[in-house]
Design an enzyme around this catalytic site. Structure first.
Site, PDB file in Angstrom:
ATOM      1  CE  LYS A   9      -3.841  -2.155   2.553  1.00 25.56           C
ATOM      2  NZ  LYS A   9      -4.729  -1.976   3.746  1.00 25.56           N
ATOM      3  CE1 TYR A  49      -9.071  -2.646   0.656  1.00 27.96           C
ATOM      4  CE2 TYR A  49      -8.391  -0.596  -0.373  1.00 27.96           C
ATOM      5  CZ  TYR A  49      -8.097  -1.735   0.364  1.00 27.96           C
ATOM      6  OH  TYR A  49      -6.801  -1.960   0.798  1.00 27.96           O
ATOM      7  CG  PHE A  57     -13.003   1.717   7.455  1.00 25.11           C
ATOM      8  CD1 PHE A  57     -12.562   1.121   6.287  1.00 25.11           C
ATOM      9  CD2 PHE A  57     -13.699   0.939   8.379  1.00 25.11           C
ATOM     10  CE1 PHE A  57     -12.800  -0.222   6.024  1.00 25.11           C
ATOM     11  CE2 PHE A  57     -13.933  -0.417   8.123  1.00 25.11           C
ATOM     12  CZ  PHE A  57     -13.486  -0.991   6.944  1.00 25.11           C
ATOM     13  NE  ARG A  85      -6.361 -12.235   5.005  1.00 26.40           N
ATOM     14  CZ  ARG A  85      -7.032 -11.085   5.100  1.00 26.40           C
ATOM     15  NH1 ARG A  85      -6.950 -10.167   4.120  1.00 26.40           N
ATOM     16  NH2 ARG A  85      -7.766 -10.806   6.139  1.00 26.40           N
ATOM     17  CB  THR A  91      -7.472  -6.200   9.810  1.00 22.40           C
ATOM     18  OG1 THR A  91      -7.951  -7.277   9.004  1.00 22.40           O
ATOM     19  CG2 THR A  91      -7.815  -4.873   9.172  1.00 22.40           C
ATOM     20  NE  ARG A 102      -2.198  -5.817   7.241  1.00 21.79           N
ATOM     21  CZ  ARG A 102      -3.368  -6.256   6.798  1.00 21.79           C
ATOM     22  NH1 ARG A 102      -3.983  -7.253   7.440  1.00 21.79           N
ATOM     23  NH2 ARG A 102      -3.917  -5.724   5.731  1.00 21.79           N
ATOM     24  CG  ASN A 112      -3.447  -2.532   7.204  1.00 25.38           C
ATOM     25  OD1 ASN A 112      -3.282  -2.113   6.052  1.00 25.38           O
ATOM     26  ND2 ASN A 112      -4.558  -3.128   7.599  1.00 25.38           N
ATOM     27  CG  HIS A 115      -5.239  -5.961  -0.412  1.00 25.55           C
ATOM     28  ND1 HIS A 115      -6.452  -5.950   0.243  1.00 25.55           N
ATOM     29  CD2 HIS A 115      -5.383  -6.819  -1.463  1.00 25.55           C
ATOM     30  CE1 HIS A 115      -7.298  -6.755  -0.401  1.00 25.55           C
ATOM     31  NE2 HIS A 115      -6.680  -7.287  -1.444  1.00 25.55           N
ATOM     32  CD  GLU A 126      -9.129  -8.600  -3.581  1.00 23.82           C
ATOM     33  OE1 GLU A 126      -7.953  -8.990  -3.372  1.00 23.82           O
ATOM     34  OE2 GLU A 126      -9.931  -8.366  -2.666  1.00 23.82           O
TER      35      GLU A 126
HETATM   36  P1  IDP Z   1      -7.690  -6.787   5.512  1.00 27.76           P
HETATM   37  O1  IDP Z   1      -6.849  -5.771   4.779  1.00 27.76           O
HETATM   38  O2  IDP Z   1      -6.933  -7.398   6.658  1.00 27.76           O
HETATM   39  O3  IDP Z   1      -8.308  -7.821   4.607  1.00 27.76           O
HETATM   40  P2  IDP Z   1     -10.346  -5.599   5.675  1.00 27.76           P
HETATM   41  O4  IDP Z   1     -11.317  -5.865   6.768  1.00 27.76           O
HETATM   42  O5  IDP Z   1     -10.617  -6.192   4.343  1.00 27.76           O
HETATM   43  O6  IDP Z   1      -8.889  -5.982   6.203  1.00 27.76           O
HETATM   44  O7  IDP Z   1     -10.252  -4.025   5.523  1.00 27.76           O
HETATM   45  C1  IDP Z   1      -9.608  -3.452   4.393  1.00 27.76           C
HETATM   46  C2  IDP Z   1      -8.718  -2.345   4.872  1.00 27.76           C
HETATM   47  O8  IDP Z   1      -9.515  -1.294   5.408  1.00 27.76           O
HETATM   48  C3  IDP Z   1      -7.767  -2.715   6.012  1.00 27.76           C
HETATM   49  O9  IDP Z   1      -6.584  -3.312   5.577  1.00 27.76           O
HETATM   50  C4  IDP Z   1      -7.519  -1.364   6.653  1.00 27.76           C
HETATM   51  O10 IDP Z   1      -6.511  -0.645   5.942  1.00 27.76           O
HETATM   52  C5  IDP Z   1      -8.838  -0.668   6.472  1.00 27.76           C
HETATM   53  N1  IDP Z   1      -9.663  -0.791   7.676  1.00 27.76           N
HETATM   54  C6  IDP Z   1     -10.329  -1.875   8.109  1.00 27.76           C
HETATM   55  N2  IDP Z   1     -10.971  -1.636   9.254  1.00 27.76           N
HETATM   56  C7  IDP Z   1     -10.684  -0.349   9.568  1.00 27.76           C
HETATM   57  C8  IDP Z   1     -11.068   0.495  10.648  1.00 27.76           C
HETATM   58  O11 IDP Z   1     -11.782   0.107  11.574  1.00 27.76           O
HETATM   59  N3  IDP Z   1     -10.557   1.753  10.608  1.00 27.76           N
HETATM   60  C9  IDP Z   1      -9.759   2.229   9.613  1.00 27.76           C
HETATM   61  N4  IDP Z   1      -9.398   1.461   8.580  1.00 27.76           N
HETATM   62  C10 IDP Z   1      -9.848   0.188   8.557  1.00 27.76           C
HETATM   63 MG    MG Z   2      -9.712  -7.558   3.124  1.00 26.03          MG
END
Ligand code: IDP
Ligand code: MG
Length: 149
Positions: A9, A49, A57, A85, A91, A102, A112, A115, A126
């Site tokens: 990212k 997304y 968010f 993963r 996350t 992470r 973080n 992706h 994707e």
């Molecule tokens: P992932 O990247 O671990 O698959 P997802 O739930 O798919 O997590 O969320 C996508 C991205 O959205 C996360 O990597 C993170 O950057 C962002 N994100 C997820 N939850 C939050 C939140 O509660 N606050 C701010 N950003 C979030």
């Molecule tokens: Mg995800």
């Protein structure tokens, strides 16, 4: 063979962690079959997304992922989705175990670093957003026999 999408990212690119992130996936044994440095535009961000469109968010996430280049990659392994993963961690970096990307390198859920697709179905969807079929490279590695029984 399963293939999954990984993005370094914008925070990972800006912090100079492209090599670190690639290196962890490489050393684990996944095979790199596609890679490009690119800017994600608004339309691609919203598609990528899409599952999060109703989350609070979402707007910030789209702003962030379009703010600076990403490195998009396709990585192959027998269970590529799960392997990526588990290498990435959870996350939220704060609760992500040490030893994960992470958990070792980040602190904020919105920054973080990386992706990774969350299922084989997501990976197919994707990968098609980021790569044409011609951009995915079919090749054999000389060390494959030392990686797998
Ligand atoms: P992932 O990247 O671990 O698959 P997802 O739930 O798919 O997590 O969320 C996508 C991205 O959205 C996360 O990597 C993170 O950057 C962002 N994100 C997820 N939850 C939050 C939140 O509660 N606050 C701010 N950003 C979030
Ligand atoms: Mg995800």
């Amino acid at each position: 063979m399963e293939c999954t999408l990984v993005l370094v990212k914008p925070d990972g690119v800006q912090r100079g962690l492209i090599g670190e992130i690639i290196s962890r996936l490489e050393r684990r044994g996944l095979k790199l079959v596609g890679m490009k440095l690119m800017k994600v535009d608004d339309a691609l961000a919203r598609q990528h997304y899409g599952e999060h469109v109703d989350r609070p968010f979402f707007a910030g996430l789209v702003d962030f992922i379009t703010s600076s280049p990403v490195v998009a990659m396709a990585w192959e392994a027998e269970n590529a989705v799960e392997a990526v993963r588990s290498t990435m961690g959870q996350t939220n970096p704060t609760t992500s175990p040490p030893g994960t990307i992470r958990g070792d390198l980040a602190l904020d859920i919105g920054r973080n670093l990386v992706h990774g697709s969350d299922s084989p179905e997501s990976a197919q969807r994707e990968l098609a957003l980021f790569f044409t079929a011609a951009e995915l490279v079919d090749y054999t590695r000389a060390n494959d026999g030392w990686m797998k029984e």
